[in-house]
Design a protein around this motif. Structure first.
Motif, PDB file in Angstrom:
ATOM      1  N   ALA A 116       0.838  -1.208   0.000  1.00  0.00           N
ATOM      2  CA  ALA A 116       0.000   0.000   0.000  1.00  0.00           C
ATOM      3  C   ALA A 116       0.866   1.249   0.000  1.00  0.00           C
ATOM      4  N   LEU A 117       1.906   1.241   0.836  1.00  0.00           N
ATOM      5  CA  LEU A 117       2.796   2.400   0.903  1.00  0.00           C
ATOM      6  C   LEU A 117       3.546   2.586  -0.414  1.00  0.00           C
ATOM      7  N   LEU A 118       3.983   1.473  -0.992  1.00  0.00           N
ATOM      8  CA  LEU A 118       4.659   1.535  -2.291  1.00  0.00           C
ATOM      9  C   LEU A 118       3.707   2.108  -3.338  1.00  0.00           C
ATOM     10  N   GLY A 119       2.444   1.660  -3.322  1.00  0.00           N
ATOM     11  CA  GLY A 119       1.465   2.165  -4.273  1.00  0.00           C
ATOM     12  C   GLY A 119       1.249   3.661  -4.105  1.00  0.00           C
ATOM     13  N   PHE A 120       1.233   4.124  -2.852  1.00  0.00           N
ATOM     14  CA  PHE A 120       1.069   5.558  -2.596  1.00  0.00           C
ATOM     15  C   PHE A 120       2.256   6.335  -3.174  1.00  0.00           C
ATOM     16  N   ALA A 121       3.461   5.827  -2.909  1.00  0.00           N
ATOM     17  CA  ALA A 121       4.667   6.483  -3.422  1.00  0.00           C
ATOM     18  C   ALA A 121       4.661   6.490  -4.943  1.00  0.00           C
ATOM     19  N   ALA A 122       4.260   5.360  -5.554  1.00  0.00           N
ATOM     20  CA  ALA A 122       4.247   5.277  -7.017  1.00  0.00           C
ATOM     21  C   ALA A 122       3.227   6.249  -7.598  1.00  0.00           C
ATOM     22  N   GLY A 123       2.036   6.317  -6.969  1.00  0.00           N
ATOM     23  CA  GLY A 123       1.010   7.223  -7.474  1.00  0.00           C
ATOM     24  C   GLY A 123       1.447   8.677  -7.437  1.00  0.00           C
ATOM     25  N   THR A 124       2.104   9.082  -6.349  1.00  0.00           N
ATOM     26  CA  THR A 124       2.518  10.488  -6.237  1.00  0.00           C
ATOM     27  C   THR A 124       3.711  10.792  -7.145  1.00  0.00           C
ATOM     28  N   ALA A 156       7.928   5.317   2.187  1.00  0.00           N
ATOM     29  CA  ALA A 156       7.682   6.475   3.051  1.00  0.00           C
ATOM     30  C   ALA A 156       8.669   7.597   2.747  1.00  0.00           C
ATOM     31  N   THR A 157       9.939   7.245   2.511  1.00  0.00           N
ATOM     32  CA  THR A 157      10.938   8.268   2.199  1.00  0.00           C
ATOM     33  C   THR A 157      10.590   8.989   0.900  1.00  0.00           C
ATOM     34  N   VAL A 158      10.179   8.219  -0.097  1.00  0.00           N
ATOM     35  CA  VAL A 158       9.827   8.831  -1.381  1.00  0.00           C
ATOM     36  C   VAL A 158       8.664   9.815  -1.199  1.00  0.00           C
ATOM     37  N   VAL A 159       7.633   9.403  -0.457  1.00  0.00           N
ATOM     38  CA  VAL A 159       6.474  10.278  -0.262  1.00  0.00           C
ATOM     39  C   VAL A 159       6.892  11.570   0.445  1.00  0.00           C
ATOM     40  N   LEU A 168       1.801   1.128 -12.432  1.00  0.00           N
ATOM     41  CA  LEU A 168       1.505   1.634 -11.087  1.00  0.00           C
ATOM     42  C   LEU A 168       1.947   3.093 -10.942  1.00  0.00           C
ATOM     43  N   LEU A 169       2.901   3.511 -11.777  1.00  0.00           N
ATOM     44  CA  LEU A 169       3.328   4.917 -11.747  1.00  0.00           C
ATOM     45  C   LEU A 169       2.323   5.815 -12.475  1.00  0.00           C
ATOM     46  N   THR A 209      -4.796  12.149  -4.586  1.00  0.00           N
ATOM     47  CA  THR A 209      -5.748  11.152  -5.076  1.00  0.00           C
ATOM     48  C   THR A 209      -5.005  10.010  -5.767  1.00  0.00           C
ATOM     49  N   ALA A 210      -4.006  10.364  -6.574  1.00  0.00           N
ATOM     50  CA  ALA A 210      -3.225   9.326  -7.245  1.00  0.00           C
ATOM     51  C   ALA A 210      -2.542   8.431  -6.211  1.00  0.00           C
ATOM     52  N   GLY A 211      -2.036   9.051  -5.148  1.00  0.00           N
ATOM     53  CA  GLY A 211      -1.430   8.257  -4.085  1.00  0.00           C
ATOM     54  C   GLY A 211      -2.435   7.281  -3.494  1.00  0.00           C
ATOM     55  N   GLY A 212      -3.646   7.762  -3.240  1.00  0.00           N
ATOM     56  CA  GLY A 212      -4.689   6.903  -2.675  1.00  0.00           C
ATOM     57  C   GLY A 212      -5.056   5.752  -3.613  1.00  0.00           C
ATOM     58  N   ILE A 213      -5.170   6.053  -4.901  1.00  0.00           N
ATOM     59  CA  ILE A 213      -5.509   5.006  -5.873  1.00  0.00           C
ATOM     60  C   ILE A 213      -4.390   3.969  -5.931  1.00  0.00           C
ATOM     61  N   GLY A 214      -3.145   4.458  -5.968  1.00  0.00           N
ATOM     62  CA  GLY A 214      -2.004   3.539  -5.994  1.00  0.00           C
ATOM     63  C   GLY A 214      -1.972   2.671  -4.745  1.00  0.00           C
ATOM     64  N   ALA A 215      -2.261   3.293  -3.592  1.00  0.00           N
ATOM     65  CA  ALA A 215      -2.250   2.549  -2.329  1.00  0.00           C
ATOM     66  C   ALA A 215      -3.341   1.473  -2.339  1.00  0.00           C
TER      67      ALA A 215
END
Lengths: 403, 270
Positions: A24-32, A160-163, A220-221, A241-247
Motif C-alpha cells: 500500500a505504501l509503495l502504491g502511494f509512493a508510485a502514485g505520487t 515512506a521516504t519517497v512520499v 503503477l506509476l 488522489t493518485a497516491g490513494g488510488i495507488g495505495a
C-alpha cells in the motif's frame, strides 16, 4: 474466498500483513511520483528505466555469488538494479541531448537492449550450480511469495521516504512541470528538479521490483495519476488522489496475491488500477466519456430549440425532425406543427432578444461584450437590466408573433 | 543621443560607452546559436531604467532568443549580461519574466490563483506554507489585471487574452524591478491589450523597467519610450523619437517591410 478475506483484513499472518501494508505504501509512493512524471509528460522514460533494472539484478546476483554469498540479499539486488536503471536513464538522456534522435527513439533502443541483456544474464544464471537463483524471475512480474520481514520493512521505509521527498519538492516540481521556462527564470535549477523527479521514480521502481515486477511497475506509476486527473483540476488533489488510488491497488493486489501464492502480484495490481481507470474514464463528471456525450446532446438540444423558436418567430417552416420533436415535447408547437400560445410567447421573446443584440452590438462595438453574440448566450447574462432597458428604449414596443 | 544609434557594423568589443551600472539590462557581445547558425551575433544593447522598451525585428530575428539568453534560459556561445550592474544570479529576485503563453499546456490541472501564486514560490522556499499574506498578494496582482473574479477558474477555461493577463499577474506577484515580456500582445483582444498596457505604464510610473518583445510596428511609438532593433545583429537602439526611423526599420527588416507600412510610420511621426 475465506483466504482472500483474511488477507484483505490483514488476518493472514504477520508477514503477509506487513507485505500488504508495504505494498500500500509503495502504491502511494508510485502514485505520487508518477503524477509528476505524467504532468511533465515523461511517462515512457520510466518504462525504459524499469526495463533497464534487469541486467543490474543479474549482475548483482553474480557479484554476490562471486563474493561467496548465496546472492539472495534483496538489498544487494536492489542496489544492482538501481545502478543499471541509472545507466539506462543517463543513456536515454545522453542520446536525446547529444544526437538528433528524439526521446522516443532513445527510449525504445535503451529499453529493448537493457531488457535483452537482462534476460540473457538471467538465463546464464539459471545454468549455474552456485548460489540460490530460484526466485530471481519473480523480478519480472512481482510476487509476494517468499518475502521476508526485512524485505517488507525495506519496501515500506523506501516508500515512506519517497512520499516525504515528494511532499517537500511538490512546489518546484509543479512549477517545472507547468512552465519550465518561467521556473528557470525565477532561479529554479530545472535540470536538478528533473533529475530529482527521475530519481524518485527510480527509487519507486527499484523498491517495487520484488513486489510488482519491472515489466508492470510503469502502470503503477502512471495509471493512478491519469485516473486522478479525471476527478480534479488541481495539482495537489491529483497528487494525493493518485497516491490513494495507488495505495488501494497495491494493498488489494498484494492481499490477493498472498492468498493465492501462485498469482503474480504485478498483473493483479495493474488490473485493479485499470478497473479504476476505466470507471473514471466513463463516469468522471468533468472529463469523462459519458459526461462528454451528455453535454454534447444537451448542447445540440439547445441549438435546435433556439433555431426552432427563431423559425417560429419568422413564421418559417420547420423540417428538422429533432427540432420538431424538441418543440413538441415542450408543448411549444402542436403535433401538426402550429405554434401554441406558449410557443408564440417564447418566440416573441427570442425575436426581441435578437433585436436587442443588434442594438447592443452597435452600442458596444468596441468592447469584448459583443463577442458573446453567439446565438445561444442569453442577453441577460451579458448585460445588466438597466442596459437592456436602454436597448429597449431604442427599439420601441414589442411585436407579437403570429401563429 | 547620436552614439546610441548602434549600427550593424558594431561588434562586441565596444569601448566608447561604459556600461551604465543603473541599466536594468545591459548585454555585451551576446552570441547565441542553434547548431552552426547564429540566432544572435555579437549583440550589444543597453536598456534605460524606469522606461518601457521594445525589442523589434522581423520573424526569426532572434527577439525571443535575446530575452531567453538574457535570462540564462538558453546557453550563450559568448557574451556578458548585466542586470542592474550585477550578474544574473545575484539579480534573479529583481527580474520577472512573462513567457509566450503558447509555451505551456493550458490543460494543466491548476487554477488561476495557483498560477499567480507561482510568482511567490521563490519567497516561500521549500518549507513555508502559503500564508494569508501571500494569497492576498496574489489576489492583488490578479485585481491589477482585472481578473479578480477568475481566481478559482481552471486555467483551461480561459480565453487567450485572459491567459496572457494571468501570466502578467504571476509576474506582478514577484514584485520585481525589471519586467521582461515575450510578445505580450500576440493574439489578444483589444480590451486585454489596453489592460496590459495600462498595467505596464503603471509599473513605469513607479520607476520600474519594462522590456517587451513587440511585433506591431504601428503601436511602438504610442506604447514605448525606447526601442532596440534586432535582426541577428543589433540594428539600432535609442529613444523611439530618434531611433525608430523608417531608415532604421528598412535596415532591420531588409526588403520585408512594404513601402506602405513605412509610409504609415512616417505619417505618424515616428
Amino acid at each position: 474466498m475465506e483466504a482472500v478475506l483474511a488477507a484483505l483484513t490483514l488476518q493472514a499472518g504477520y508477514n503477509a500483513a506487513l507485505v500488504t501494508l508495504g505494498a500500500a505504501l509503495l502504491g502511494f509512493a508510485a502514485g505520487t511520483a508518477g503524477t509528476f512524471l505524467f504532468l511533465r509528460k515523461r511517462a515512457l522514460v520510466s518504462d525504459a528505466m524499469a526495463h533497464a533494472t534487469l541486467p543490474g539484478v543479474g549482475l548483482a546476483f553474480l557479484v554476490m555469488v562471486a563474493l561467496g554469498g548465496e546472492g539472495r540479499s534483496l538489498f544487494g539486488l536492489l542496489v544492482g538494479s538501481a545502478l543499471s536503471a541509472l545507466a539506462g536513464l543517463l543513456l536515454v538522456d545522453g542520446i536525446t541531448r547529444r544526437t538528433r534522435l528524439a526521446e522516443d527513439a532513445a527510449i525504445g533502443a535503451v529499453l529493448s537492449v537493457f531488457f535483452g541483456a537482462g534476460v540473457v544474464l538471467l538465463t546464464i544464471i539459471q545454468t549455474l550450480d552456485r548460489g540460490r537463483q530460484a526466485g530471481l524471475e519473480s523480478f519480472l512480474l512481482g510476487s509476494t511469495a517468499g518475502m521476508l520481514f526485512e524485505d517488507a520493512v525495506l519496501i515500506a521505509a523506501g516508500g515512506a521516504t519517497v512520499v516525504a521527498l515528494i511532499w517537500l519538492l511538490r512546489r518546484p516540481m509543479t512549477l517545472v512541470a507547468f512552465d519550465p521556462g518561467y521556473a528557470a527564470a525565477t532561479g529554479v535549477d530545472t535540470r536538478r528538479i528533473d533529475l530529482a523527479m527521475m530519481g524518485l521514480v527510480m527509487a519507486v521502481t527499484v523498491i517495487g521490483l520484488k513486489l510488482v515486477g519491472l515489466i508492470l511497475i510503469v502502470a503503477l506509476l502512471i495509471i493512478p495519476a491519469v485516473t486522478a486527473r479525471f476527478w480534479t483540476d488541481r495539482v495537489e488533489r491529483v497528487l494525493w488522489t493518485a497516491g490513494g488510488i495507488g495505495a488501494a491497488a497495491g494493498y488489494t493486489g498484494a492481499a490477493l496475491s498472498a492468498s493465492a501464492p501462485s498469482l503474480p502480484t504485478g498483473p493483479i495490481i495493474v488490473l485493479l488500477a485499470a478497473g479504476l481507470f476505466t470507471g473514471s474514464l466513463l463516469l468522471s463528471p468533468g472529463r469523462g466519456v459519458l459526461a462528454a456525450v451528455l453535454s454534447r446532446r444537451r448542447f445540440q438540444a439547445r441549438v435546435h430549440r433556439r433555431q426552432g423558436l427563431l423559425a417560429l418567430a419568422r413564421s418559417e417552416p420547420i423540417h428538422d425532425p429533432l427540432t420538431l420533436r424538441l418543440l413538441r415535447a415542450e408543448g411549444l408547437i402542436r403535433p401538426d406543427g402550429v405554434a401554441t400560445d406558449k410557443g408564440r410567447a417564447q418566440a416573441a421573446k427570442i425575436a426581441r432578444d435578437e433585436r436587442r443584440w443588434d442594438v447592443a452590438r452597435e452600442v458596444h462595438q468596441d468592447t469584448a461584450l459583443t463577442g458573446r453574440y453567439d446565438g445561444l448566450t442569453p442577453i441577460e447574462e451579458v448585460f445588466t437590466p438597466d442596459e437592456i432597458a436602454g436597448f429597449d428604449a431604442r427599439l420601441g414596443p414589442p411585436h407579437p408573433v403570429g401563429g | 543621443m547620436a552614439e546610441t544609434l548602434t549600427l550593424a557594423a558594431t561588434h562586441g568589443a565596444r569601448t566608447d560607452r561604459a556600461a551604465d551600472p543603473a541599466s536594468p539590462l545591459a548585454v555585451r557581445g551576446l552570441t547565441v546559436s542553434y547548431g552552426d547558425k547564429p540566432a544572435l551575433f555579437s549583440v550589444d544593447a543597453t536598456f534605460p531604467a524606469g522606461a518601457m522598451s521594445a525589442i523589434v525585428g522581423p520573424n526569426g530575428a532572434g527577439k525571443s532568443t535575446f530575452l531567453k539568453a538574457a535570462l540564462g534560459l538558453i546557453p550563450a556561445v559568448s557574451g556578458e549580461v548585466r542586470v542592474f550592474g550585477q550578474g544574473l544570479a545575484a539579480a534573479r529576485d529583481r527580474i520577472a519574466y512573462v513567457p509566450q503563453r503558447a509555451s505551456v499546456d493550458w490543460d494543466f490541472p491548476t487554477t488561476v490563483i495557483d498560477v499567480v501564486l507561482m510568482g511567490r514560490y521563490r519567497r516561500l522556499g521549500l518549507f513555508r506554507r502559503v500564508s494569508r499574506a501571500e494569497r492576498a498578494a496574489a489576489t492583488d496582482a490578479l485585481a491589477r489585471v482585472g481578473m479578480e473574479g477568475f481566481a478559482d477558474r481552471q486555467i483551461g477555461q480561459l480565453s487567450g487574452g485572459q491567459q496572457q493577463r494571468v501570466f502578467l499577474a504571476r509576474a506582478l506577484a514577484q514584485e520585481a524591478d525589471l519586467y521582461l515580456l515575450d510578445e505580450p500582445f500576440a493574439g489578444v483582444d483589444a480590451a486585454t491589450e489596453r489592460a496590459i498596457i495600462d498595467v505596464l505604464k503603471a509599473l513605469k510610473s513607479q520607476g520600474q523597467s519594462v522590456i517587451a518583445v513587440h511585433h506591431d510596428l504601428s503601436t511602438v511609438a504610442e506604447y514605448f519610450d525606447h526601442v532596440f532593433l534586432v535582426n541577428v545583429r543589433a540594428m539600432g537602439e535609442g529613444p523611439v523619437a530618434t531611433a525608430f526611423t523608417p531608415e532604421a526599420l528598412a535596415r532591420t527588416y531588409g526588403g520585408r517591410l512594404a513601402a506602405t507600412q513605412l509610409d504609415q510610420l512616417r505619417l505618424t511621426g515616428a
